[in-house]
Scaffold this motif. Sequence first.
Motif, PDB file in Angstrom:
ATOM      1  N   THR A 557       0.834  -1.209   0.000  1.00 44.80           N
ATOM      2  CA  THR A 557       0.000   0.000   0.000  1.00 44.80           C
ATOM      3  C   THR A 557       0.864   1.252   0.000  1.00 44.80           C
ATOM      4  O   THR A 557       0.592   2.221  -0.729  1.00 44.80           O
ATOM      5  CB  THR A 557      -0.933   0.006   1.223  1.00 44.80           C
ATOM      6  N   ILE A 558       1.924   1.247   0.804  1.00 46.68           N
ATOM      7  CA  ILE A 558       2.836   2.402   0.846  1.00 46.68           C
ATOM      8  C   ILE A 558       3.483   2.616  -0.513  1.00 46.68           C
ATOM      9  O   ILE A 558       3.589   3.747  -1.008  1.00 46.68           O
ATOM     10  CB  ILE A 558       3.907   2.192   1.932  1.00 46.68           C
ATOM     11  N   LEU A 559       3.912   1.529  -1.146  1.00 49.34           N
ATOM     12  CA  LEU A 559       4.552   1.641  -2.462  1.00 49.34           C
ATOM     13  C   LEU A 559       3.567   2.154  -3.509  1.00 49.34           C
ATOM     14  O   LEU A 559       3.932   2.935  -4.391  1.00 49.34           O
ATOM     15  CB  LEU A 559       5.103   0.277  -2.887  1.00 49.34           C
ATOM     16  N   GLU A 560       2.313   1.728  -3.413  1.00 50.96           N
ATOM     17  CA  GLU A 560       1.310   2.163  -4.389  1.00 50.96           C
ATOM     18  C   GLU A 560       0.957   3.632  -4.224  1.00 50.96           C
ATOM     19  O   GLU A 560       0.555   4.294  -5.183  1.00 50.96           O
ATOM     20  CB  GLU A 560       0.056   1.297  -4.254  1.00 50.96           C
ATOM     21  N   ARG A 561       1.114   4.165  -3.023  1.00 53.75           N
ATOM     22  CA  ARG A 561       0.735   5.563  -2.757  1.00 53.75           C
ATOM     23  C   ARG A 561       1.898   6.539  -2.953  1.00 53.75           C
ATOM     24  O   ARG A 561       1.695   7.743  -2.955  1.00 53.75           O
ATOM     25  CB  ARG A 561       0.201   5.685  -1.324  1.00 53.75           C
ATOM     26  N   TYR A 562       3.097   6.020  -3.089  1.00 51.21           N
ATOM     27  CA  TYR A 562       4.277   6.877  -3.231  1.00 51.21           C
ATOM     28  C   TYR A 562       4.263   7.562  -4.601  1.00 51.21           C
ATOM     29  O   TYR A 562       3.705   7.041  -5.567  1.00 51.21           O
ATOM     30  CB  TYR A 562       5.522   6.004  -3.072  1.00 51.21           C
ATOM     31  N   HIS A 563       4.866   8.749  -4.707  1.00 46.97           N
ATOM     32  CA  HIS A 563       4.776   9.539  -5.942  1.00 46.97           C
ATOM     33  C   HIS A 563       5.823   9.165  -6.987  1.00 46.97           C
ATOM     34  O   HIS A 563       5.767   9.615  -8.114  1.00 46.97           O
ATOM     35  CB  HIS A 563       4.867  11.040  -5.623  1.00 46.97           C
ATOM     36  N   TRP A 564       6.852   8.403  -6.667  1.00 47.12           N
ATOM     37  CA  TRP A 564       7.829   7.839  -7.591  1.00 47.12           C
ATOM     38  C   TRP A 564       8.440   8.851  -8.570  1.00 47.12           C
ATOM     39  O   TRP A 564       8.235   8.756  -9.778  1.00 47.12           O
ATOM     40  CB  TRP A 564       7.210   6.678  -8.388  1.00 47.12           C
ATOM     41  N   PRO A 565       9.204   9.803  -8.073  1.00 50.25           N
ATOM     42  CA  PRO A 565       9.866  10.749  -8.987  1.00 50.25           C
ATOM     43  C   PRO A 565      10.855  10.072  -9.926  1.00 50.25           C
ATOM     44  O   PRO A 565      11.109  10.548 -11.025  1.00 50.25           O
ATOM     45  CB  PRO A 565      10.569  11.735  -8.041  1.00 50.25           C
ATOM     46  N   GLY A 566      11.439   8.940  -9.486  1.00 51.36           N
ATOM     47  CA  GLY A 566      12.391   8.207 -10.334  1.00 51.36           C
ATOM     48  C   GLY A 566      11.753   7.073 -11.116  1.00 51.36           C
ATOM     49  O   GLY A 566      12.455   6.298 -11.779  1.00 51.36           O
ATOM     50  N   ASN A 567      10.429   6.925 -10.988  1.00 51.41           N
ATOM     51  CA  ASN A 567       9.637   5.961 -11.769  1.00 51.41           C
ATOM     52  C   ASN A 567      10.113   4.517 -11.590  1.00 51.41           C
ATOM     53  O   ASN A 567      10.492   4.142 -10.483  1.00 51.41           O
ATOM     54  CB  ASN A 567       9.622   6.399 -13.236  1.00 51.41           C
ATOM     55  N   ILE A 568      10.082   3.717 -12.661  1.00 51.84           N
ATOM     56  CA  ILE A 568      10.353   2.277 -12.556  1.00 51.84           C
ATOM     57  C   ILE A 568      11.775   2.030 -12.067  1.00 51.84           C
ATOM     58  O   ILE A 568      12.026   1.102 -11.286  1.00 51.84           O
ATOM     59  CB  ILE A 568      10.103   1.576 -13.908  1.00 51.84           C
TER      60      ILE A 568
END
Length: 647
Positions: A557-568
């Motif tokens: 859940t935490i990973l799914e909600r993170y904004h991921w500026p560095g993407n994959i």
Amino acid sequence: MNQQMSRAILNSDWYNGSVKAAWSRYLRNEEILQSELRSEIAHSWETSKDLGVNPFQSQINEIINDQTLAIRLKHNKQLLSYASPRIQQLLDLFDDSKTVLSIADKDGTILKSVGEKNVLKRAEKRYIFAGGTWTEKSAGTNAVGMVLRTKQSSQVLFSEHFCENVHDWYCVAFPVLAPFTKELLGIVNLAGNASDVHRHSIGYALAEAKNMALSLERHFFEYALRHHLFLHTALEKMDHIVLSVDLSDQILTRNEGANRSERFQNETSIASFPELKALVANVRTNGQQIVNEQIQDGSTNKRYQVSIYPVRFQDHIYGVVIFLQQDQRVVNKKKPSPRKATTRYSFSNMVGVSPTFQALLKQAEKAASLQSTILISGETGTGKEVLAQAIHQASNRGGKPFVAINCGAVPPSLLESELSGYEAGAFTGSKAKGSAGKFEQANGGTIFLDEIGDMPLDLQVHLLRILEERVVTRIGGSVPIPVDVRVISATNKDLKEAVQKGTFREDLYYRLCVLQMELPPLRERSEDIPVLIQSFLPALCQEFGKQMISLTRETLTILERYHWPGNIRELKNVLQQAMFVMDGDVIHPHHLPDSFYSQTQSDEYEKQKLLRALEQQEGNVTKAAASLNMSRATIYRRLKKYRLERH
């Protein structure tokens, strides 16, 4: 029931006192004699300690919610349907023996518990109920958790439990293993309380629990056998090569067509066929079959038409069945075209189930059938080169070179020579025989111009001339060299805005942007995160020497909600970091970097930071306090605040 177990259960005060003393000395880091403790219990205590389990915790660490339990019950419908009739027949026995019988799934979560009502109530207070997860990570040493690790029958008696709150309970667990693959399907567990031991019927209850596990295995074996015999007869009559492959890429069975094949008759694994292995990994990850895909065997240059189907049981994938047919049109060629360059990625490596990503894949597959120049845009780390390689691999240029150059990483003074090449002695430091440029190297295939938006203006003119004339002239030379190259470029910048600012030539923009594709950032395709993680885990497990890794629901859940500026790229890096700092085989939130916790999650951040420090210091509060630059009193206050008391 063996003699030691019989004496322990029927004389619980004597046994409990003996082991309790060893348990107390263990917690004080004192030496324990081999005669005082069974070796398997000693090993489990060490495992529990390494996993950071609190021996004084008041409850288990993982209890799934009702929604997740409903999904687990659905997934294990067949297991429960086999077990339920036998359980009904034995209800009186469980009443007489004062025991609780539980059926757990392959993850150690209890699906159903039955037993004498008073014992059942006491069991529920110890979280022995549907939804309670009895892994060693969640509950310390216990029989279910040991079965999960060993796939062998286990018994844990009273103070042999790592956690003190169940020192008045015994539990005996039996695995239910799948036929052929021996994957764990479920667990039968019998538990009882020291105050309720029934001298005459406990032995019968244990024997029946063991018989139930064996009976479940027999049901599954008969089910597989009924289907396998008919299927085996049918497959032997096929001209195809048919292989059944387990989760570790090992070949379990093969038909006569495979036995006649020089390529597969002696193979025990598909590891030597990378393109096939990649497709199999994709099927196992997303559960979708692949039908009539064309692949090439790098070791023989032979092409095959392949179909791959996932093998499911109780909604879990246990392996795949592969159908291969050799493409005779390729085999009959006297001299198959040698491959000058190969790509690492194909469409099988493009993982995602989101509508946005699936629409992009359809566009890319269509683009692969064309020859037009392509511009791929997207943020850093979204997989632009992976997409470019996949398009090249699926095109009619797939057997020709794929040459990549990062236009932003090469110094401007060298970029022209990198693109066009140079003749001998063209400049100081040049090679004696000269050098072909990237366009020459890619002749017949594809050139990938990464970070095209960072190319200096004067060199944009040079590139435009090559694209218009389809020839290159080496530096220091005068002979134009024709090149047949498909151009795919990529950028993380807005080239239209760059054109308006005058930093990118408009004529070059329209020359590059014949077909345009945009890779969505990971934050806009969060539903793809679980399947991306599953696609990364096999290679990461091999890298870190682990067998199987899972993530808790909270972590996901935490990973799914993170904004991921560095993407994959950042997602993969985070998984690598988590596997580096973790000790067990489950990734918890406290294994993630601090950046995953925003100010609105300050309490959760503080809790996970505390757990991480305790885990890194092997539960030593003093060392954990020092690493966090806080006092031991503060540590204890926060342990109490988050109900992580260490008595």
